[in-house]
Design an enzyme around this catalytic site. Structure first.
Site, mmCIF file in Angstrom:
data_model
loop_
_atom_site.group_PDB
_atom_site.id
_atom_site.type_symbol
_atom_site.label_atom_id
_atom_site.label_comp_id
_atom_site.label_asym_id
_atom_site.label_seq_id
_atom_site.Cartn_x
_atom_site.Cartn_y
_atom_site.Cartn_z
ATOM 1 N N LYS A 134 0.841 -1.190 0.000
ATOM 2 C CA LYS A 134 0.000 0.000 0.000
ATOM 3 C C LYS A 134 0.878 1.243 0.000
ATOM 4 C CE LYS A 134 -4.154 -1.815 0.211
ATOM 5 N NZ LYS A 134 -5.199 -1.545 -0.803
ATOM 6 N N ASP A 179 -0.218 -0.598 -4.681
ATOM 7 C CA ASP A 179 -1.580 -0.087 -4.731
ATOM 8 C C ASP A 179 -1.608 1.291 -4.086
ATOM 9 O OD1 ASP A 179 -4.270 0.394 -4.818
ATOM 10 O OD2 ASP A 179 -4.855 -1.270 -3.521
ATOM 11 N N GLU A 213 -1.427 -0.306 -9.015
ATOM 12 C CA GLU A 213 -2.887 -0.245 -9.003
ATOM 13 C C GLU A 213 -3.378 1.162 -8.658
ATOM 14 O OE1 GLU A 213 -6.549 -2.755 -6.884
ATOM 15 O OE2 GLU A 213 -4.447 -3.256 -6.492
ATOM 16 N N ASP A 221 -8.656 0.052 -10.736
ATOM 17 C CA ASP A 221 -9.505 -0.578 -9.720
ATOM 18 C C ASP A 221 -10.717 0.305 -9.468
ATOM 19 O OD1 ASP A 221 -10.706 -1.853 -7.611
ATOM 20 O OD2 ASP A 221 -9.070 -1.567 -6.193
ATOM 21 N N LYS A 258 -14.090 -6.657 -8.987
ATOM 22 C CA LYS A 258 -14.511 -7.015 -7.634
ATOM 23 C C LYS A 258 -16.025 -7.162 -7.598
ATOM 24 C CE LYS A 258 -10.671 -4.625 -5.340
ATOM 25 N NZ LYS A 258 -10.290 -3.518 -4.435
#
Length: 353
Positions: A158, A187, A213, A238, A262
């Site tokens: 992250k 991400d 991401e 995303d 997702k």
């Protein structure tokens, strides 16, 4: 069909920290759809900073317009049931996704099949990455070594904390700690500007980064395209992609090389299959991800991956973070491998809380 909802809050064994939030529990709405003998299960997570949907809102949507739309429908009429769910309300993708999965789960159980077999697959294991929460460089390095020792060979870091230079330094420290073997993916959770994204990604290209991401805000497709054009590392969309219209916009802008699908963003298994097929037709690589979900949500995503293989290792570690799952049965983790159940449907036998 009878629809019931259950609010659950499952503690995590370790706090989950991103650029957007810190979570100590996985809060979800579990949806149960019964034909009188068998029950199918689905899950709607609460992720305020991503979907903006609350558990109260999801519960109201399931018990209100979705339940009304399904009233009187026979359990075996899956195609019509799924159509009605998607048309029952605008948005509310988490609620729709939970009901969609519960309907699929019930249909599979009524046929005595696992969910992945119902979707057309005999593959019983799926690989996942594991996420390293945001933190200082030494804490991240230690966590990365621990996860590699646990058997994970794809680590998601992250970043997007507001300081791209510091983000890059933390990533470089992780690479030093684990060596060249394990794969690293980043991400940013929309946390960088386009210029900071390009600077950070270019500075890390010698660290063998697998993908980055959502480097910039979800609505900034021009900015994401600008980044994609200026780096050699693949860019994964995303938060920019919920449904088909969003993916079409990403394709038209040339905004990303990959897309993360997702269930809680797109509204369930049926829309997810459409997204995966559309992406493949247009040369966009894919992964399937999860929110902070338990065995129900992750189990459904893993069953989807079993039947619709993606382009890279998927992001399905969410239930791994739970100290105790809120349901009995379902998937099982063995390091990076998720073992799908051999029992019908999702293999969930009931609540444990």
């Amino acid at each position: 069909m009878k629809i019931s909802t259950h609010l659950v809050s499952a503690p995590l064994h370790t706090p989950f920290v991103t650029a957007l939030r810190t979570a100590t529990h996985a809060d979800s709405l579990l949806v149960e759809i019964s034909d009188g003998e068998l029950s199918g299960w689905g899950e709607a997570p609460q992720v305020w900073k991503v979907t903006g949907e609350s558990l109260a809102g999801a519960q109201a949507c399931v018990e209100g317009p979705i339940a009304a739309a399904l009233d009187g429908l026979e359990p075996d009429d899956l195609t019509e049931a799924l159509r009605r769910v998607q048309n029952a309300a605008v948005g509310n993708f988490g609620a729709k996704g939970a009901v969609d999965v519960a309907l699929h789960d019930l249909a599979a159980r009524r046929r005595g099949q696992t969910l992945h077999a119902f979707l057309g697959s005999s593959v019983g294991t799926v690989a996942t990455d594991v996420t390293l929460s945001a933190g200082d460089a030494e804490a991240l390095a230690a966590a990365a070594r621990d996860r590699v020792a646990d058997g994970f060979d794809v680590l998601k870091v992250k970043v997007g904390t507001g300081d791209a230079t510091a983000d890059a330094a933390r990533v470089r420290r992780i690479r030093e700690a684990i060596g060249p073997g394990p794969r690293l993916r980043l991400d940013a959770n929309q946390g960088w500007t386009r210029r900071d994204a390009v600077t950070a990604i270019r500075s890390l290209e010698d660290c063998d980064i697998e993908l980055v991401e959502q480097p910039v805000p979800a609505a900034d497709l021009d900015g994401m395209a600008w980044v994609t054009d200026r780096v050699s590392t693949p860019i994964l969309a995303d938060e920019s992609v919920y449904g088909v219209r969003d993916l079409v916009a990403v394709i038209r802008h040339g905004a990303a090389d990959m897309v993360n699908v997702k269930l809680a963003k797109c509204g369930g298994l049926a829309p997810a299959r459409t997204l995966l097929e559309l992406a493949r037709e247009h040369g966009i690589r894919t992964i399937v991800g999860s929110m902070m979900e338990g065995p129900v949500g992750v189990g459904a995503a893993a069953a989807l991956v079993s039947a619709y293989p993606t382009s890279a290792v998927n992001d399905l570690d969410a239930a791994w973070w739970l100290r105790e799952p809120p349901v009995a049965g379902g998937i099982r983790y063995d390091g990076p491998m998720i073992h799908l159940p051999s029992a019908p449907g999702l293999g969930v036998t009931g609540l444990t809380v």
